[in-house]
Design a protein around this motif. Structure first.
Motif, PDB file in Angstrom:
ATOM      1  N   GLN A  67     -22.868-114.062  60.284  1.00 37.39           N
ATOM      2  CA  GLN A  67     -22.762-112.651  60.662  1.00 37.39           C
ATOM      3  C   GLN A  67     -21.321-112.342  61.061  1.00 37.39           C
ATOM      4  O   GLN A  67     -20.569-113.205  61.502  1.00 37.39           O
ATOM      5  N   GLY A  68     -20.946-111.070  60.941  1.00 32.21           N
ATOM      6  CA  GLY A  68     -19.611-110.663  61.366  1.00 32.21           C
ATOM      7  C   GLY A  68     -19.021-109.633  60.441  1.00 32.21           C
ATOM      8  O   GLY A  68     -19.705-109.059  59.582  1.00 32.21           O
ATOM      9  N   LYS A  69     -17.722-109.408  60.578  1.00 33.38           N
ATOM     10  CA  LYS A  69     -17.009-108.425  59.782  1.00 33.38           C
ATOM     11  C   LYS A  69     -16.688-108.987  58.396  1.00 33.38           C
ATOM     12  O   LYS A  69     -16.834-110.183  58.133  1.00 33.38           O
ATOM     13  N   GLU A  87     -14.450-117.479  56.770  1.00 37.60           N
ATOM     14  CA  GLU A  87     -15.438-118.558  56.839  1.00 37.60           C
ATOM     15  C   GLU A  87     -15.728-119.144  55.463  1.00 37.60           C
ATOM     16  O   GLU A  87     -15.883-120.360  55.304  1.00 37.60           O
ATOM     17  N   SER A  88     -15.819-118.297  54.435  1.00 35.49           N
ATOM     18  CA  SER A  88     -16.098-118.784  53.081  1.00 35.49           C
ATOM     19  C   SER A  88     -14.966-119.683  52.597  1.00 35.49           C
ATOM     20  O   SER A  88     -15.205-120.762  52.028  1.00 35.49           O
TER      21      SER A  88
END
Length: 488
Positions: free
Chosen positions: A336-338, A345-346
């Protein structure tokens, strides 16, 4: 039936032509060999024997009906995991592309299909072709068939090891700073880096676009000649593809060394180990005995090749790999997040440490305030290196030098010291910076039984001459290597 995987490419081609065995029998031998030894080597990331056998049966049917595509119809060839094959996974040995199936064929694949080659994908590699040892793969470390405690070279280590261990007789790799020639040398096989633009890069997942070039490995010189002849030529899909006159395979032939001008290095400038230096001196003496004229060249400018290469390559990789963002294809972090968190993260989880290191270095060298000091200066130095080669080839017909300063080092020996790992490419990177062709040729074994390779380099688009010289070097007894039949 004898074990056909022990045969050279030339013997396979000849036997198929004479009807001594079928493509299905050849392919079955390779499948048996892969099943027997690849658990020790780790050359392949994926392997579909049913699909390969089906292609072999189709080739045999064409041969029976006299509808062959070429003399090479039915010969299996290994494919590096950064070359796209329609419907197949093309992961570049990276987690970020582990689920990506290519929607199209690379131009080299289309050309090989037109000749009837059978594909044996996917050979392991350093992630996104970034490495000199095939230890940077996200999935496995490939081992050297001569000694499984040692590396096979990189980044095309899987393709080189597959040929050296008899799992295929020929394969495709890609070369950005030595990634075909260095593993070819360390695995005792042949490996050609063509002139930049001679082979289409369409369908090759880019590392550094101005340096990358696809080329062949083989267990004999004739495999390299045939595969290069099959894949070279202009391609409108590739804007960097050269419109030079086509390579003529009939012009590759044995000649005389007498009077040939051979550029050589001072042995101390090669930074070679004692065993590599000894073999280099022996072969220089053999060339002189055959009538070649050796000319010692000034390679002092080339000491800058490693920093120049890594500044340019990492800058281009920073740009090329920006497309892997977790949005359009490939690995996506589901946290989750912006939107920015998704990117971060990816990429953080999808890329390995070496890839991230090179992206950071490349981004830094391209950043405001540093561009002229680093990237711009590296490009100017690259021009000087190219001009140095131009001056060399006014005086010599080709350059003869070791491919790698050492034979294969131990797995894990250099992973904690990136600078020492980068220096493994010190004798190969200038070729890519200048865009000239070069081939690594087997040159016997060192005192502990590991392969040594010697590199021949010629001027732009002189592959006919280069391969002729390699064919002639193959006649020297000092170059003979028996590839390992038993993997310990």
């Amino acid at each position: 039936m004898n074990d056909l995987s022990k045969l050279t490419y030339s013997k396979i081609k000849e036997g198929l032509g004479k009807g001594e065995f079928t493509s299905e029998e050849v392919t079955s031998s390779y499948i048996d060999r892969i099943n027997a030894v690849d658990s020790k080597i780790g050359a392949f990331l994926e392997f579909n024997p049913e699909k390969i056998l089906a292609s072999a049966k189709e080739s045999d049917a064409r041969r029976k009906s006299k509808a062959l595509k070429s003399e090479m119809d039915g010969i299996p060839i290994g494919i590096k995991d950064n070359i796209c094959i329609e419907g197949e996974i093309t992961s570049c040995a990276s987690k970020i592309l582990s689920n990506f199936r290519s929607p199209y064929d690379a131009t080299v694949i289309t050309k090989l299909k037109s000749k009837g080659f059978l594909f044996v994908p996917r050979t392991n590699m350093d992630e996104f072709a970034m490495g000199s040892s095939t230890e940077n793969s996200a999935f496995q470390t490939t081992k050297n068939p001569f000694d499984v405690t040692r590396i096979p070279g990189g980044s095309s280590g899987g393709s080189a090891a597959a040929v050296a261990s008899g799992m295929v007789s020929t394969s495709l790799g890609s070369d950005t700073g030595g990634s075909i020639r260095q593993p070819a040398a360390l695995c005792g096989v042949w490996g050609l880096k063509p002139t930049y633009g001679r082979v289409s890069r369409y369908g090759l997942v880019a590392y550094a676009s101005s340096l990358d070039q696809i080329g062949p490995f083989g267990n004999d010189i004739h495999s390299v000649i045939d595969v290069f002849d099959s894949i070279q030529g202009y391609d409108s899909h590739d804007q960097t593809s050269a419109k030079e006159k086509s390579f003529n395979v009939n012009h590759v032939k044995l000649g005389s060394w007498k009077g040939l001008r051979v550029g050589v290095m001072k042995t101390e400038d090669t930074q070679a180990s004692p065993s590599v230096a000894k073999r280099y001196e022996e072969l220089k003496a053999a060339l002189t005995k055959e009538g070649a004229i050796l000319k010692e060249l000034d390679f002092s400018l080339f000491k800058y090749s490693i920093p120049v290469y890594y500044l340019i390559a990492t800058a281009e990789c920073s740009s090329n790999l920006s497309r892997f963002d977790g949005i359009r294809y490939g690995f996506r972090d589901e946290g989750q997040g912006k939107l920015e968190d998704l990117y971060v993260e990816s990429r953080s989880k999808g890329f390995g440490n070496e890839v991230k290191r090179r992206i950071l270095l490349g981004t830094f060298s391209l950043s405001s305030g540093y561009y002229d000091a680093y990237y711009g200066k590296a490009q100017k130095a690259r021009v000087l290196i190219k001009k140095q080669y131009e001056s060399f080839f006014k005086d010599v017909d080709f350059i003869f030098q070791p491919t790698s300063p050492t034979s294969a080092f131990k797995v894990g020996e250099k992973t904690k010291d990136p600078i020492q790992m980068y220096l493994a490419d010190i004798l190969t990177t200038t070729v890519n910076l200048a865009g000239v062709p070069a081939i690594s040729c087997p040159a016997g074994l060192d005192e502990i039984g590991l392969p040594i390779g010697m590199q021949l380099t010629s001027n732009h688009f002189e592959e006919e001459k280069l391969l002729s010289y390699a064919l002639m070097l193959n006649e020297f007894p000092e170059t003979k290597i028996h590839l390992p039949e038993t993997i310990k």
